[in-house]
Design a protein around this motif. Sequence first.
Motif, PDB file in Angstrom:
ATOM      1  N   GLY A  52       6.836  -1.877   9.157  1.00 28.72           N
ATOM      2  CA  GLY A  52       6.822  -0.957   9.759  1.00 28.72           C
ATOM      3  C   GLY A  52       8.159  -0.701  10.481  1.00 28.72           C
ATOM      4  N   GLU A  53       9.256  -1.414  10.152  1.00 30.74           N
ATOM      5  CA  GLU A  53      10.558  -1.244  10.716  1.00 30.74           C
ATOM      6  C   GLU A  53      11.357  -0.467   9.840  1.00 30.74           C
TER       7      GLU A  53
ATOM      8  N   GLN B  92      15.706   5.902  10.327  1.00 36.06           N
ATOM      9  CA  GLN B  92      15.291   6.645  11.751  1.00 36.06           C
ATOM     10  C   GLN B  92      15.867   7.538  11.899  1.00 36.06           C
ATOM     11  N   SER B  93      17.061   7.792  11.822  1.00 31.55           N
ATOM     12  CA  SER B  93      17.846   8.961  11.989  1.00 31.55           C
ATOM     13  C   SER B  93      16.983  10.049  11.284  1.00 31.55           C
ATOM     14  N   TYR B  94      16.949  10.152  10.176  1.00 30.54           N
ATOM     15  CA  TYR B  94      16.314  11.051   9.300  1.00 30.54           C
ATOM     16  C   TYR B  94      14.885  11.577   9.869  1.00 30.54           C
ATOM     17  N   PHE B  95      14.224  10.543  10.197  1.00 28.14           N
ATOM     18  CA  PHE B  95      12.678  10.831  10.855  1.00 28.14           C
ATOM     19  C   PHE B  95      12.699  11.586  12.140  1.00 28.14           C
ATOM     20  N   ASP B  96      13.933  11.159  12.959  1.00 24.14           N
ATOM     21  CA  ASP B  96      14.295  11.863  14.211  1.00 24.14           C
ATOM     22  C   ASP B  96      14.487  13.307  13.739  1.00 24.14           C
ATOM     23  N   THR B  97      15.406  13.462  13.108  1.00 25.13           N
ATOM     24  CA  THR B  97      15.949  15.034  12.721  1.00 25.13           C
ATOM     25  C   THR B  97      14.530  15.895  12.003  1.00 25.13           C
ATOM     26  N   ALA B  98      13.867  15.177  11.294  1.00 27.63           N
ATOM     27  CA  ALA B  98      12.675  15.878  10.750  1.00 27.63           C
ATOM     28  C   ALA B  98      11.399  15.948  11.808  1.00 27.63           C
ATOM     29  N   GLU B  99      11.612  14.988  12.827  1.00 23.84           N
ATOM     30  CA  GLU B  99      10.613  15.075  13.682  1.00 23.84           C
ATOM     31  C   GLU B  99       9.102  14.295  13.371  1.00 23.84           C
ATOM     32  N   VAL B 100       9.529  13.450  12.429  1.00 22.39           N
ATOM     33  CA  VAL B 100       8.234  12.707  11.668  1.00 22.39           C
ATOM     34  C   VAL B 100       8.143  11.234  12.354  1.00 22.39           C
ATOM     35  N   PRO B 101       7.228  10.850  12.859  1.00 18.81           N
ATOM     36  CA  PRO B 101       6.984   9.460  13.243  1.00 18.81           C
ATOM     37  C   PRO B 101       7.130   8.529  12.064  1.00 18.81           C
TER      38      PRO B 101
ATOM     39  N   VAL C  27      15.769   2.206  -1.849  1.00 17.12           N
ATOM     40  CA  VAL C  27      14.372   1.883  -2.000  1.00 17.12           C
ATOM     41  C   VAL C  27      13.842   0.905  -1.201  1.00 17.12           C
ATOM     42  N   SER C  28      14.695  -0.016  -1.165  1.00 24.16           N
ATOM     43  CA  SER C  28      14.550  -1.363  -0.163  1.00 24.16           C
ATOM     44  C   SER C  28      14.359  -0.790   1.023  1.00 24.16           C
ATOM     45  N   ASP C  29      15.089   0.014   1.699  1.00 20.77           N
ATOM     46  CA  ASP C  29      14.876   0.430   3.221  1.00 20.77           C
ATOM     47  C   ASP C  29      13.370   0.617   3.274  1.00 20.77           C
ATOM     48  N   LEU C  30      12.706   1.760   2.258  1.00 18.25           N
ATOM     49  CA  LEU C  30      11.612   2.261   2.323  1.00 18.25           C
ATOM     50  C   LEU C  30      10.541   1.146   2.143  1.00 18.25           C
ATOM     51  N   SER C  31      11.019   0.243   1.124  1.00 21.99           N
ATOM     52  CA  SER C  31      10.053  -0.812   1.164  1.00 21.99           C
ATOM     53  C   SER C  31       9.872  -1.917   2.164  1.00 21.99           C
ATOM     54  N   GLN C  32      10.913  -1.973   3.007  1.00 23.12           N
ATOM     55  CA  GLN C  32      11.075  -2.522   4.359  1.00 23.12           C
ATOM     56  C   GLN C  32      10.108  -1.980   5.389  1.00 23.12           C
ATOM     57  N   LEU C  33      10.213  -0.581   5.389  1.00 26.14           N
ATOM     58  CA  LEU C  33       9.489   0.394   6.138  1.00 26.14           C
ATOM     59  C   LEU C  33       7.921  -0.028   5.814  1.00 26.14           C
ATOM     60  N   ALA C  34       7.402   0.260   4.540  1.00 19.05           N
ATOM     61  CA  ALA C  34       6.121  -0.042   4.154  1.00 19.05           C
ATOM     62  C   ALA C  34       5.586  -1.212   4.685  1.00 19.05           C
TER      63      ALA C  34
END
Length: 189
Positions: free
Chosen positions: A51-52, A58-67, A41-48
């Motif tokens: 923006g990093e 990032q690997s998951y987003f690349d696989t899913a083709e989601v920015p 959850v801390s990784d998602l909190s950091q992204l929120a």
Amino acid sequence: MKQWKLGLVVVLGISGLFSGRAIAAEEIILRYGILERTVAVSDLSQLAETGEATSQLQSYFDTAEVPAEEVQNMLNSDVTVDGVNINRILDNPLGDVLLDEVSKSIYPESGSAGRQAMRAALVLSAVDDDRITVIEVLENYPTSRVVLDTERLAETYEDFQEVGGVVVTVEDTLDDVLNVIRILETLSN
């Protein structure tokens, strides 16, 4: 009012302690179609917040083709709702329908008690600032692991935005009715 909010948080916190579970989610099982990954959850909190995205995200987003920016926006999108009234609003048949719908996107790993867990997460998210964001719901989810179905999340968010507008209208209408009752009580005295 603040005492009521504090009491609610304490009650929910104590119930989490007695159940042997953490009061907040620590890991999210991200599902996208047949793909599944577990992230902190801390990784998602950091992204929120920044923006990093971590390399794992990032690997998951690349696989899913989601920015990553799209996910950040989704995590931070908010619905304004009165933190004091949210539990009352959700504690009825219409609220159950809403909770069931949201629980199709965010639910306990066990698959059971999704409605109750979602109610707790929404109430805890709204109680401090009268708004609910996806990241707050994830941070406040009352199980240590929670599933986030990313395909359904966008649909659910759109549905919730629509219901959020209805909730505000219902709150305003209830306030108007209460004001009329108060005026009538004053006039009758």
